[in-house]
Design an enzyme around this catalytic site. Structure first.
Site, mmCIF file in Angstrom:
data_model
loop_
_atom_site.group_PDB
_atom_site.id
_atom_site.type_symbol
_atom_site.label_atom_id
_atom_site.label_comp_id
_atom_site.label_asym_id
_atom_site.label_seq_id
_atom_site.Cartn_x
_atom_site.Cartn_y
_atom_site.Cartn_z
ATOM 1 N N HIS A 285 0.998 9.973 4.808
ATOM 2 C CA HIS A 285 1.385 8.566 4.941
ATOM 3 C C HIS A 285 0.450 7.844 5.896
ATOM 4 O O HIS A 285 0.121 8.366 6.958
ATOM 5 C CB HIS A 285 2.817 8.515 5.490
ATOM 6 C CG HIS A 285 3.386 7.142 5.573
ATOM 7 N ND1 HIS A 285 4.074 6.691 6.668
ATOM 8 C CD2 HIS A 285 3.382 6.118 4.681
ATOM 9 C CE1 HIS A 285 4.476 5.440 6.437
ATOM 10 N NE2 HIS A 285 4.075 5.076 5.249
ATOM 11 N N GLU A 356 4.712 -2.155 0.425
ATOM 12 C CA GLU A 356 4.435 -3.548 0.844
ATOM 13 C C GLU A 356 3.048 -3.941 0.331
ATOM 14 O O GLU A 356 2.186 -4.413 1.081
ATOM 15 C CB GLU A 356 4.514 -3.717 2.369
ATOM 16 C CG GLU A 356 5.855 -3.360 2.961
ATOM 17 C CD GLU A 356 6.064 -1.857 3.102
ATOM 18 O OE1 GLU A 356 5.113 -1.161 3.469
ATOM 19 O OE2 GLU A 356 7.176 -1.386 2.812
ATOM 20 N N GLU A 374 5.068 -0.068 -4.404
ATOM 21 C CA GLU A 374 6.429 -0.576 -4.225
ATOM 22 C C GLU A 374 6.427 -2.032 -4.716
ATOM 23 O O GLU A 374 6.340 -2.268 -5.916
ATOM 24 C CB GLU A 374 6.811 -0.428 -2.754
ATOM 25 C CG GLU A 374 8.264 -0.695 -2.465
ATOM 26 C CD GLU A 374 8.525 -0.700 -0.965
ATOM 27 O OE1 GLU A 374 9.561 -0.194 -0.558
ATOM 28 O OE2 GLU A 374 7.705 -1.238 -0.195
ATOM 29 N N GLU A 380 14.843 2.319 -0.375
ATOM 30 C CA GLU A 380 14.976 2.403 1.086
ATOM 31 C C GLU A 380 16.062 1.461 1.608
ATOM 32 O O GLU A 380 16.663 1.725 2.648
ATOM 33 C CB GLU A 380 13.641 2.086 1.763
ATOM 34 C CG GLU A 380 13.185 0.654 1.553
ATOM 35 C CD GLU A 380 11.834 0.324 2.195
ATOM 36 O OE1 GLU A 380 11.456 0.992 3.152
ATOM 37 O OE2 GLU A 380 11.173 -0.605 1.719
#
Ligand code: NOJ
Ligand code: CA
Length: 581
Positions: A285, A356, A374, A380
């Site tokens: 990540h 995002e 996303e 989430e």
């Protein structure tokens, strides 16, 4: 879809000033079977070199006053895609995101979006007349919308048209309007399912920063890798492995984030070696918090390190409304940044899953390492947040709006629906949790397309769960898609044929209402028997008070069978169909 045909008629209209500077440009139109597109092509010319665009004056004027499905593009408050969809007549909307889905009163469905966004600002849509929309471009910090120099070509503006919502999917116009693949050796690009040290942070069991509840420890990462290996998931995501998470990482635009240095309790090399030995891809990540300078300075050294560790997948993140320098989330500055990340990643043999993000405009045709993203309110939001999470209708809208742009990493597969274990604490009755049935969590793997799909829950939640067999079995790469039935905001039923496998999967989801749907299996090969495995809501299942009641059973079917699916309120159904040898 395995095959995409690029088939259109083209018209070029040259426009020129007849006096003065005599500047010129061409409007390029393409008409496809399922829509039309146009773009502006500005050739090199003596009186138009470098320029700045302060407004794009394209207009979409509608005779009808369609029902629109939209999320706001309100850059002053929150510059993001993570809103719930609303619906209203076109004449009532303000400034919205694209893709924008519109149901004409006269019947057809029209979707406005863009394609081949490479060096321009992303397009929002602002209403400028009763039924007229204009592109609203996200700005640079100084207010300029686009900077360029001729020769220059704008993104395509696309208008997809279908007789009904069910005929919108799969949409490939956006792919056809992008340049062909630029990656010579695509072997590192692999559709896969993955688990990860992730939901545990969102739900409360773990933290991103190092400390007593740190999720990304060497030991925990190995556990998730073992689970993936044992269950046919080919990837494990690890968040919170790198330094920079403590303190106000959002407020400081991720100033402290290092993309190469791990926390002391996370041995980056040992975990990467372990993943490789178990045949699992480690997905690292990279949260930037929109500190773009900080990230770009580290890009090459980070990707070089990942490559040397055998890591070929990253998930990026852009939690913040603007960049540290004040540029808009989806402006030209960020469009350039995302291209840079994709191209640099391609150079190092790395795939990207962006959160995002900017919206998908078909760039995955050119850069197929741009796997998924996303770009909407994902799963989430169901992790116990104060607004109660996504309502049951949410995914039935996403299918006909956000997903028309391209794949979405929605992160389905939450089995501990009440967050009893993943929150890491005793919970009060009535506290927010996922508004779904268990069967619907399975159906989402089929309904919401993404070549990377997460088994999102903490792995403890899957222990002893017969329903997890469907997550093991479901495909992520498809040859064919059929939308069997659907109504925007109400329900949708999709059948997909697995790539290179004689198997079909069906997913059906509903909003807060129970439904009784019939599904003719005429897409199956005629004269062949199939074994159908059903994961259905139980007779008294209900998202609110009985979310996990499920019936798992199987039956032999053929292409002449018609299934009757009973979906609970907030429920769904998932079906696997295999040829009987
Ligand atoms: C938002 C992303 O969507 C989510 O997946 C991630 O865990 C957090 N940001 C933290 O980076
Ligand atoms: Ca997000």
């Amino acid at each position: 879809m395995r095959q995409v045909r690029d088939h259109y008629q083209e018209l070029r209209v040259r426009v020129a000033e007849t006096a003065g500077l005599r500047r010129t440009f061409t409007v390029l139109f393409r008409a496809f079977d399922d829509g039309v597109a146009f773009r502006y092509d500005l050739p090199a010319q003596p009186n138009l070199g470098a320029f700045a665009i302060s407004e794009e004056l394209t207009e979409f004027a509608f005779a009808d006053n369609p029902k629109t499905w939209w999320i706001p593009a309100n850059r002053r408050a929150m510059d993001r895609f993570e809103f719930l969809y609303a619906s209203s007549p076109l004449s009532m909307i303000d400034s919205v995101r694209s893709p924008l889905t519109m149901e004409m009163q006269s019947g057809p469905v029209v979707v406005l979006h863009e394609a081949h966004l490479e060096d321009y600002a992303a397009m929002d849509l602002a209403r400028v007349g009763e039924r007229t929309l204009r592109p609203a471009l996200a700005p640079w910090a100084d207010g300029v919308k686009v900077r360029g120099r001729t020769p220059f070509v704008t993104p395509w503006r696309t208008i997809q048209i279908a007789d009904s919502p069910a005929e919108l999917v799969p949409s490939v116009m956006g792919l056809n309007l992008n340049p062909p693949n630029r990656i010579a050796d695509t072997r590192f690009i692999e559709p896969l399912k993955y688990d990860g040290i992730w939901w545990g942070m969102h739900a409360g069991k773990y933290t991103w920063p190092s400390g007593p509840k740190h999720g990304a420890t060497t030991e925990n990462a190995k556990r998730y890798i073992d689970f993936a290996a044992a269950n046919g998931l080919r990837g494990t995501l690890v968040e919170g492995w790198n330094v920079g998470w403590s303190g106000d990482w959002i407020g400081t635009y991720g100033r402290e984030f290092s993309f190469t240095r791990a926390y002391p309790d996370y041995d980056l090399r040992a975990v990467a070696d372990y993943a490789r030995s178990r045949g699992v891809q480690l997905i690292l990540h990279n949260e930037t918090a929109m500190g773009i300078g900080n990230y770009e300075r580290q890009l090459d050294s980070a990707f070089e390190l990942y490559k040397s560790l055998g890591v070929s997948s990253i998930k990026t993140g852009y939690v913040n409304d603007k960049t540290a320098e004040g540029h808009a989330h989806t402006g030209q500055f960020m469009v350039r940044h995302h291209r840079k990340v994709i191209e640099t990643a391609a150079k190092y043999g790395i795939t990207v899953n962006a959160h995002e993000p900017i919206m998908d405009t078909g760039e995955r045709r050119t850069w197929p390492n741009m796997l998924s993203r996303e770009g909407a309110r994902g799963g989430e939001y169901n992790a116990g947040g104060p607004d109660g999470g996504n309502p049951p209708e949410h995914e039935t809208i996403l299918f006909f709006t956000r997903l028309l742009a391209g794949p979405m990493d929605y992160t389905p597969g939450v089995f501990d629906i009440r967050l009893a274990t993943s929150s890491g604490r005793a919970r009060m009755p009535g506290e927010p949790r996922v508004r779904t049935t268990l069967a619907k969590q399975l159906a989402l793997y089929v309904v919401l397309y993404s070549p990377v799909q997460m088994a999102a829950d903490i792995i403890e939640s899957y222990e002893g769960q017969p329903a997890f067999q469907f997550v093991r079995d479901v495909a992520v790469d498809w040859d064919t898609t059929r939308v069997i039935d659907g109504k925007i905001g109400d329900y949708v039923v999709v059948a997909r044929k697995a790539a290179a496998r004689d198997e079909w999967f069906v997913g059906a989801i509903t909003d807060e209402n129970a439904r009784d749907l019939s599904v003719p299996l005429d897409f199956l090969d005629a004269g062949t028997r199939y074994r159908a495995e059903f994961y259905a809501d139980g007779p008294t299942a209900h998202w609110l008070d009985n979310p996990t009641e499920m019936i798992i059973r199987s039956e032999a079917v053929t292409a002449t069978s018609t299934l009757r699916l009973q979906l609970a309120p907030g429920g769904g159904q998932a079906i696997r169909l295999r040829k009987i040898p």
